[in-house]
Write a protein that holds these residues in place. Structure first.
Motif, PDB file in Angstrom:
ATOM      1  N   TYR A  68      43.231  26.858  17.005  1.00  0.00           N
ATOM      2  CA  TYR A  68      43.826  25.728  16.292  1.00  0.00           C
ATOM      3  C   TYR A  68      42.764  24.951  15.539  1.00  0.00           C
ATOM      4  O   TYR A  68      41.568  25.001  15.867  1.00  0.00           O
ATOM      5  N   LYS A  93      47.294  22.353  23.090  1.00  0.00           N
ATOM      6  CA  LYS A  93      46.288  23.408  22.913  1.00  0.00           C
ATOM      7  C   LYS A  93      46.828  24.817  23.160  1.00  0.00           C
ATOM      8  O   LYS A  93      46.062  25.752  23.396  1.00  0.00           O
ATOM      9  N   ARG A  94      48.110  24.982  23.053  1.00  0.00           N
ATOM     10  CA  ARG A  94      48.747  26.285  23.190  1.00  0.00           C
ATOM     11  C   ARG A  94      49.380  26.654  21.851  1.00  0.00           C
ATOM     12  O   ARG A  94      49.325  25.864  20.895  1.00  0.00           O
ATOM     13  N   TYR A 150      48.885  17.306  21.186  1.00  0.00           N
ATOM     14  CA  TYR A 150      48.886  18.766  21.128  1.00  0.00           C
ATOM     15  C   TYR A 150      48.382  19.330  22.456  1.00  0.00           C
ATOM     16  O   TYR A 150      47.352  18.911  22.984  1.00  0.00           O
ATOM     17  N   ASP A 166      43.903  20.049  28.605  1.00  0.00           N
ATOM     18  CA  ASP A 166      45.243  20.511  28.256  1.00  0.00           C
ATOM     19  C   ASP A 166      45.954  19.600  27.259  1.00  0.00           C
ATOM     20  O   ASP A 166      47.152  19.730  27.034  1.00  0.00           O
ATOM     21  N   ASP A 191      40.080  14.281  23.775  1.00  0.00           N
ATOM     22  CA  ASP A 191      40.077  15.726  23.999  1.00  0.00           C
ATOM     23  C   ASP A 191      40.029  16.004  25.497  1.00  0.00           C
ATOM     24  O   ASP A 191      38.986  15.841  26.144  1.00  0.00           O
ATOM     25  N   GLY A 229      39.663  24.307  17.816  1.00  0.00           N
ATOM     26  CA  GLY A 229      39.601  25.129  19.017  1.00  0.00           C
ATOM     27  C   GLY A 229      39.600  26.592  18.611  1.00  0.00           C
ATOM     28  O   GLY A 229      39.488  26.924  17.425  1.00  0.00           O
ATOM     29  N   TYR A 282      47.309  26.862  12.948  1.00  0.00           N
ATOM     30  CA  TYR A 282      47.235  27.731  14.124  1.00  0.00           C
ATOM     31  C   TYR A 282      47.039  29.156  13.639  1.00  0.00           C
ATOM     32  O   TYR A 282      47.762  29.636  12.757  1.00  0.00           O
ATOM     33  N   LEU A 321      45.191  17.371  23.429  1.00  0.00           N
ATOM     34  CA  LEU A 321      44.405  16.762  22.361  1.00  0.00           C
ATOM     35  C   LEU A 321      45.249  15.660  21.722  1.00  0.00           C
ATOM     36  O   LEU A 321      46.414  15.876  21.390  1.00  0.00           O
TER      37      LEU A 321
END
Length: 755
Positions: free
Chosen positions: A8, A68-69, A66, A53, A50, A5, A22, A55
């Protein structure tokens, strides 16, 4: 395959190993780092889900979630798949309680017993984390001079490796090596006995010392000179004399001749260096160094030690170390004691020292240095110098555990100051036990501080310790063929020489509570005695857990049934080494106990019954490799020896002797048989022997004790009767204190193991 991403990135390396990155800026690291050198793993099948919000990454071993933050405990977690694991712990980002089985430590300097260990990558939780976030990126700039460019990592960036290997510890270490580089092959000469002492030898006194070792038939392979080889008493304007590169000609008038004489004795030579003070005005190499660095020679401006300066690195090796190597120096003992700060924030100068010195040592073939541990990945720059320990039973008692546990972070070539370094006590029994441990250590290097009262030369010991010490050091050289084969195994297969017992017994709780026992290669287990003998009974007690299966005392041929704990009692001249059922152990026959570690003219193959087995002895000479494979098939009653070499000249004309342990034979067969390559021998008349009547062993132990004769007579009269094991045990309980009971019960247990 990578899943990426904006900030990430996840890389699935194996079904149990996932890289998690990250980056606040979105920049990710593909270069090698100080720790990680290879991320190319075989492709594998896995799946991912995927969502906007969330993964999820799912392999057959682990499941990652995860949000995604920015990485957080709530947003990033990994669990072991239930269908493949009985572990139920889930890792959350930031977890500190990883319950790893520990790794190793930078140094044992000043230690009197245990020290705190860093974390390893195997854990009883089933997972662990390797944090590579602050490790510098490494790229080679000049291949000829081995110069590198180090790039610091982005502040705030996170680079983690999740190891989810459950209790498959061996697999975890093999993949750790795949990620960070396999241990290099150790030169054969390093596996013999090293002599070292902090002492102001002269060339004459050192050669006289070596001649004394030869006269006493004590084999050596490496001669080490501590700091007194160089100028130590220097003008005060230069500071202290710890750093030096100029021979003290008052002690060594002709260094090349001296080093040549050591080489003629088949000894490699190591010199100690403390490099922190740089190259100063009194050094022979100073003017050459100063001109290359543009220093003020008139003012004797010091060439400051700085391995972040490429020009200094080049002259440091070209003009300071290489001329000494041209004189005959074989390897460097890098004695760095100045901490972890360098001119580049976050860069450990010890890591740079190890990197540059090891890479430079490879110019002449197989590389080798002796230096301290500088964190994960340090196994690529062997050997490890563990530091200056206090001479005490506590120090000895810690070192077997320390050595084995280091394998949990892949650091498998520790070299200790055998016998301890300084202070403590003068105790020849302690020295003997330390020497016994040294034989079954990765490296056997005797060393001690500069004191008239710290002497490890065997002839300075009282009888019978003198004879014991000589035999112990001779024994180390007998084991070199086995050790070198395990050295190749470590380099090529990624399996350390020394492993804790839980590697092969992860489901046995006792394996985690036997810190001083370890596997020594793939054929034997060692349990060093690290406590003093009882002064009345003259035996030392060692609590030994025997893993499941059948085990044999290597030196006594006693058979033990495993998966049990046994209190074992041994005299000062006895070592606890156990061969597994079916073990094949090639040893050298050294009738003259010469210096060096030449390929033996005669190989003794020590063979234990119980299982079929195949062992390939590997030997290297120059660019040639020999493989001698012994196949023992007890079911078919035959032994075969095959020898394959890269050349037709070496290792084919030697003698091979088969030494059978713990067997009984039909009439006409011998327990020692000669065999030639290509021959098949019939051993159908051999079978596993039962343990002999152990009453004579009980009597011997009683006679060896310094206790009352009347008590011995009464106890022997009661035991030496036809009676059951239960009755014999009751007699011991009623007539012995706890120590004597255990000492006499062990032979009864051994006898019972054969029934």
């Amino acid at each position: 395959m990578q899943i990426k991403g904006k900030h990430y990135r996840f890389t699935v390396l194996t079904s149990s190993l996932i890289r998690m990155e990250y980056s606040p800026s979105g920049r990710f690291t593909d270069a090698a780092t100080q720790v990680v050198t290879n991320r190319n793993f075989p492709k594998l099948n896995y799946r991912w889900i995927d969502r906007p919000d969330l993964l999820e990454i799912i392999t057959d071993k682990v499941h990652l979630y995860y949000d995604k933050r920015p990485f957080s405990a709530q947003g990033l977690s990994v669990e072991l798949n239930k269908e493949f694991s009985y572990f139920d712990r889930v890792w959350h980002f930031g977890d500190r309680d990883l319950d790893t089985l520990k790794g190793t430590a930078r140094t044992l300097d000043g230690a009197d017993g245990a020290v705190t260990l860093d974390e390893g990558i195997v854990s009883r939780h089933g997972y662990s984390i390797l944090d590579d976030s602050t490790s510098f990126e490494v790229s080679t700039v000049d291949m000829d001079d081995q110069q590198i460019r180090l790039t610091p990592r982005e502040r705030g960036a996170i680079d983690l490796y999740y190891f989810g290997y459950q209790d498959d510890y061996c697999h975890a270490i093999v993949d750790f090596y795949h990620l960070t580089g396999n241990p290099p092959l150790i030169p054969r000469y390093a596996l013999g006995n090293w002599w070292s002492r902090f002492w102001p030898y002269t060339s004459d006194s050192y050669l006289e010392l070596m001649e004394k070792f030869r006269k006493e038939k004590i084999p050596l392979s490496v001669a080490v000179l501590d700091m007194d080889w160089h100028l130590v008493d220097i003008p005060k304007k230069y500071g202290n004399g710890w750093t030096g590169y100029t021979w003290n000609r008052k002690l060594f008038a002709d260094p090349p001749r001296f080093l040549s004489q050591l080489h003629q004795l088949r000894l490699k030579t190591a010199l100690n260096v403390h490099p922190a003070s740089g190259i100063r005005g009194f050094e022979e190499a100073y003017h050459q160094v100063a001109r290359k660095l543009g220093l003020d020679e008139g003012a004797e401006e010091t060439a400051k030690f700085d391995l972040t300066n490429d020009k200094f690195v080049k002259t440091y090796f070209d003009d300071v170390h290489h001329p000494l190597e041209d004189q005959g120096v074989d390897l460097w003992w890098i004695d760095w004691q100045q901490g972890g700060l360098s001119r580049i924030e976050g860069l450990d100068p010890l890591w740079l020292l190890n990197y540059y010195h090891y890479r430079d040592s490879q110019r002449k073939g197989l590389g080798l240095i002796l230096s301290r541990y500088a964190g994960p990945g340090s196994h690529r720059y062997p050997l490890g110098f563990s530091g200056d320990t206090v001479i005490s039973w506590k120090s000895l008692n810690f070192q077997p555990y320390f050595t084995a546990t280091a394998s949990n972070i892949g650091y498998n070539w520790w070299s200790h100051d055998i016998g301890g370094h300084m202070g403590g006590i003068h105790d020849e029994e302690l020295l003997i036990r330390w020497l016994q441990f040294g034989v079954f250590s990765p490296i056997n290097r005797l060393h001690g501080t500069s004191s008239d009262f710290v002497n490890k030369e065997p002839w300075n010991m009282e009888a019978p310790y003198r004879q014991y010490a000589i035999r112990i050091l001779q024994e180390r050289h007998r084991w070199v063929p086995y050790l070198y084969t395990m050295d190749v195994r470590s380099h090529e297969k990624g399996i350390p020489l020394v492993l804790p017992l839980y590697y092969l017994n992860p489901d046995k709780e006792e394996a985690y509570h036997s810190p001083n026992e370890y596997l020594f290669g793939n054929q034997v287990m060692v349990a060093p005695t690290t406590s003093a003998i009882d002064r009345s009974y003259r035996y030392a007690k060692t609590s030994v857990w025997l893993p499941e299966g059948t085990w044999f005392d290597f030196y006594k041929d006693w058979k033990y049934s495993g998966n049990t704990r046994v209190e074992m009692y041994r005299r000062i001249d006895e070592t606890l080494v156990f061969a597994k059922a079916g073990a094949i152990i090639p040893l050298a026959a050294h009738p003259d106990n010469e210096f060096g570690v030449e390929l033996p003219e005669t190989v003794e193959w020590h063979i234990f019954p119980g299982k079929n087995n195949i062992f390939t002895l590997i030997e290297d000479q120059k660019d040639q490799r020999s493989r001698s494979t012994l196949t023992v098939n007890w079911a078919e009653g035959k032994v075969e020896l095959a020898v394959a070499t890269d050349s037709s000249t070496f290792a084919k004309e030697r003698s091979h002797i088969l030494c059978f342990h713990a067997v009984k034979a039909d009439s006409g067969l011998n327990y020692k048989l000669k065999i030639i390559p290509g021959e098949t021998l019939d051993i159908s008349g051999f079978s596993m022997a039962k343990n002999a009547d152990m009453l004579p062993e009980i009597k011997k132990r009683m006679k060896n004790s310094w206790t009352g004769t009347t008590q011995k007579e009464q106890l022997w009269a009661l035991l030496n009767q036809e009676q059951s094991l239960f009755d014999q045990i009751n007699i011991l309980r009623n007539h012995c204190d706890d120590f004597l009971f255990g000492m006499l019960y062990e032979p009864l247990f051994i006898a019972q193991s054969s029934k």
